[in-house]
Scaffold this active site. Structure first.
Site, PDB file in Angstrom:
ATOM      1  N   LYS A  42      62.675 -57.370   1.923  1.00  0.00           N
ATOM      2  CA  LYS A  42      63.506 -57.603   3.109  1.00  0.00           C
ATOM      3  C   LYS A  42      63.645 -56.365   4.000  1.00  0.00           C
ATOM      4  CE  LYS A  42      66.463 -61.435   1.626  1.00  0.00           C
ATOM      5  NZ  LYS A  42      67.866 -61.882   1.478  1.00  0.00           N
TER       6      LYS A  42
ATOM      7  N   GLY B  72      71.685 -55.668   0.063  1.00  0.00           N
ATOM      8  CA  GLY B  72      71.208 -56.405   1.239  1.00  0.00           C
ATOM      9  C   GLY B  72      72.145 -57.511   1.686  1.00  0.00           C
TER      10      GLY B  72
ATOM     11  N   SER C 190      63.851 -72.570  -2.041  1.00  0.00           N
ATOM     12  CA  SER C 190      63.563 -72.787  -0.617  1.00  0.00           C
ATOM     13  C   SER C 190      62.485 -73.848  -0.369  1.00  0.00           C
ATOM     14  CB  SER C 190      63.182 -71.468   0.049  1.00  0.00           C
ATOM     15  OG  SER C 190      64.319 -70.637   0.108  1.00  0.00           O
TER      16      SER C 190
ATOM     17  N   ASP D  46      70.925 -64.801   7.004  1.00  0.00           N
ATOM     18  CA  ASP D  46      71.935 -64.813   5.928  1.00  0.00           C
ATOM     19  C   ASP D  46      73.351 -64.751   6.511  1.00  0.00           C
ATOM     20  OD1 ASP D  46      70.245 -65.030   3.743  1.00  0.00           O
ATOM     21  OD2 ASP D  46      70.055 -62.864   3.478  1.00  0.00           O
TER      22      ASP D  46
HETATM   23  P1  NDP Z   1      70.886 -56.135  -3.985  1.00  0.00           P
HETATM   24  O1  NDP Z   1      69.986 -55.805  -5.134  1.00  0.00           O
HETATM   25  O2  NDP Z   1      70.535 -55.686  -2.627  1.00  0.00           O
HETATM   26  O3  NDP Z   1      72.384 -55.603  -4.308  1.00  0.00           O
HETATM   27  C1  NDP Z   1      72.933 -55.796  -5.599  1.00  0.00           C
HETATM   28  C2  NDP Z   1      74.401 -55.389  -5.587  1.00  0.00           C
HETATM   29  O4  NDP Z   1      74.937 -55.700  -6.883  1.00  0.00           O
HETATM   30  C3  NDP Z   1      74.630 -53.908  -5.350  1.00  0.00           C
HETATM   31  O5  NDP Z   1      75.839 -53.717  -4.661  1.00  0.00           O
HETATM   32  C4  NDP Z   1      74.730 -53.369  -6.795  1.00  0.00           C
HETATM   33  O6  NDP Z   1      75.485 -52.189  -6.885  1.00  0.00           O
HETATM   34  C5  NDP Z   1      75.485 -54.488  -7.463  1.00  0.00           C
HETATM   35  N1  NDP Z   1      75.244 -54.515  -8.906  1.00  0.00           N
HETATM   36  C6  NDP Z   1      74.111 -54.877  -9.554  1.00  0.00           C
HETATM   37  N2  NDP Z   1      74.263 -54.735 -10.890  1.00  0.00           N
HETATM   38  C7  NDP Z   1      75.515 -54.257 -11.080  1.00  0.00           C
HETATM   39  C8  NDP Z   1      76.272 -53.913 -12.237  1.00  0.00           C
HETATM   40  N3  NDP Z   1      75.754 -54.027 -13.465  1.00  0.00           N
HETATM   41  N4  NDP Z   1      77.546 -53.482 -12.071  1.00  0.00           N
HETATM   42  C9  NDP Z   1      78.083 -53.365 -10.824  1.00  0.00           C
HETATM   43  N5  NDP Z   1      77.414 -53.670  -9.686  1.00  0.00           N
HETATM   44  C10 NDP Z   1      76.147 -54.118  -9.818  1.00  0.00           C
HETATM   45  O7  NDP Z   1      71.020 -57.741  -4.039  1.00  0.00           O
HETATM   46  P2  NDP Z   1      71.418 -58.744  -2.845  1.00  0.00           P
HETATM   47  O8  NDP Z   1      72.521 -58.155  -2.072  1.00  0.00           O
HETATM   48  O9  NDP Z   1      70.181 -59.164  -2.147  1.00  0.00           O
HETATM   49  O10 NDP Z   1      71.913 -60.026  -3.679  1.00  0.00           O
HETATM   50  C11 NDP Z   1      73.136 -60.005  -4.409  1.00  0.00           C
HETATM   51  C12 NDP Z   1      73.416 -61.401  -4.954  1.00  0.00           C
HETATM   52  O11 NDP Z   1      73.630 -62.311  -3.879  1.00  0.00           O
HETATM   53  C13 NDP Z   1      72.259 -62.002  -5.776  1.00  0.00           C
HETATM   54  O12 NDP Z   1      72.802 -62.673  -6.883  1.00  0.00           O
HETATM   55  C14 NDP Z   1      71.602 -62.984  -4.828  1.00  0.00           C
HETATM   56  O13 NDP Z   1      70.991 -64.063  -5.504  1.00  0.00           O
HETATM   57  C15 NDP Z   1      72.804 -63.459  -4.018  1.00  0.00           C
HETATM   58  N6  NDP Z   1      72.429 -63.924  -2.688  1.00  0.00           N
HETATM   59  C16 NDP Z   1      72.789 -65.207  -2.331  1.00  0.00           C
HETATM   60  C17 NDP Z   1      72.493 -65.681  -1.068  1.00  0.00           C
HETATM   61  C18 NDP Z   1      72.901 -67.071  -0.727  1.00  0.00           C
HETATM   62  O14 NDP Z   1      72.350 -67.628   0.254  1.00  0.00           O
HETATM   63  N7  NDP Z   1      73.851 -67.656  -1.426  1.00  0.00           N
HETATM   64  C19 NDP Z   1      71.775 -64.869  -0.078  1.00  0.00           C
HETATM   65  C20 NDP Z   1      71.460 -63.523  -0.533  1.00  0.00           C
HETATM   66  C21 NDP Z   1      71.768 -63.089  -1.813  1.00  0.00           C
HETATM   67  P3  NDP Z   1      74.793 -50.723  -6.720  1.00  0.00           P
HETATM   68  O15 NDP Z   1      74.693 -50.478  -5.230  1.00  0.00           O
HETATM   69  O16 NDP Z   1      75.733 -49.814  -7.422  1.00  0.00           O
HETATM   70  O17 NDP Z   1      73.441 -50.817  -7.383  1.00  0.00           O
END
Ligand code: NDP
Length: 273
Positions: free
Chosen positions: A66, A130, A15, A102
């Site tokens: 967040k 998130g 950023s 987002d």
């Molecule tokens: P969160 O930590 O809030 O959510 C993570 C998600 O991934 C959950 O649904 C989790 O499942 C799942 N997950 C994590 N590890 C595993 C695994 N080993 N097997 C299966 N499911 C898994 O993260 P965010 O939602 O904030 O971010 C997610 C991704 O999106 C990140 O890579 C982030 O960098 C990217 N992102 C990109 C943006 C952009 O502008 N391009 C903006 C925001 C995020 P569970 O609920 O079961 O734990």
């Protein structure tokens, strides 16, 4: 004026690169975007500092704050309220307002790539964290029908209930592959350094003719994107969403329309990818 990035850790963030490039390109020479590494125990103090410093226009909020930041603010935009997360804080009349850009970034990048989302769109969202909340909100705002698939079923169930009747949970990917035209990865699977991971089970065929949007942008071509392209789908990474959410936040701090800065931010990110 200053804008802060409040998170923990923040050193890896792209950023500052794109926000400072936009300030410079627009001749906003007195503006700068600063990293502000903030452990949870210092979050309230940091928000109080933001409130009282007249040379700070606002902030971005990132992992892991967040959601934790919500009760520290004076008001929330309707989007931040529905999504339940804030990624941007701006000031209006002395009050600290929490917003979420987002969802706007996601829709703007789909539009940039010529992908239309409307009442006839059926989408599958992988994840329930998130970013999945922001993406589900965006899709619902456009009238789409959404299926959620997540490792932790209960979390997907809670999100579906919060979003209303357009969203339902799917326990098995194979139940919806014949239905959906858009698949959005909102899990962190495939993100560097664990680049060999993917949220898509190899045994399930991918939906024919669909578009795959992966929020992950590091690496720029994820394992999931490779699977999708091999199955004939169009695959888009999340770099454009990163630029567009940043441009929408920039607009809230400076009043400069997002459309004037998003191309600058896209260019900077692409040249540092
Ligand atoms: P969160 O930590 O809030 O959510 C993570 C998600 O991934 C959950 O649904 C989790 O499942 C799942 N997950 C994590 N590890 C595993 C695994 N080993 N097997 C299966 N499911 C898994 O993260 P965010 O939602 O904030 O971010 C997610 C991704 O999106 C990140 O890579 C982030 O960098 C990217 N992102 C990109 C943006 C952009 O502008 N391009 C903006 C925001 C995020 P569970 O609920 O079961 O734990």
């Amino acid at each position: 004026m200053r804008v802060l990035l409040i998170g923990h850790p923040v050193a890896h963030s792209k950023s500052p690169l794109m926000q400072n490039a936009a300030f410079e390109a627009l001749g906003l020479v007195a503006w700068r975007y600063e990293l502000c590494d903030t452990p949870l125990e210092n979050l309230a103090e940091r928000i109080a500092f933001l409130r009282h410093q007249s040379d700070i226009a606002g902030a971005n909020v990132t992992i892991p704050h967040k959601q934790a930041v919500l009760p520290l603010l004076d008001a929330l935009s309707p989007a931040a309220q529905s999504i339940g997360a804030v990624n941007t804080i701006f000031k209006r009349g002395g009050a600290l307002i929490g917003d979420n850009t987002d969802w706007l970034g996601f829709l703007a990048d789909l539009e940039h790539h010529g992908v239309n989302v409307g009442f006839d769109t059926r989408a599958l969202v992988l994840g329930a964290g998130g970013s999945a909340r922001a993406v589900a909100y965006a899709l619902c705002e456009r009238g789409a029908r959404v299926w959620l698939h997540n490792r932790t079923h209960a979390r997907a169930q809670a999100l579906a209930e919060a979003m209303g009747s357009q969203v339902q949970v799917c326990s098995s990917l194979s139940d919806v592959v014949g239905e959906v035209a858009l698949v959005v990865n909102c899990t962190s699977l495939g993100m560097w350094p664990r680049t060999d991971e993917s949220p898509w089970d190899e045994r399930v065929p991918m939906p024919r003719g669909a578009v795959l949007y992966d929020l992950v942008y590091n690496p720029p071509r994820t394992r999931l994107m490779q699977q999708a392209e091999q199955a004939g789908l169009r695959a888009i990474n999340g770099l454009g969403m990163l630029a567009e959410q940043g441009a929408a936040a920039f607009a809230l701090w400076t009043g400069v329309p997002a459309a004037r800065v998003s191309s600058i931010m896209r260019h900077v990110l692409a040249s540092h990818a």
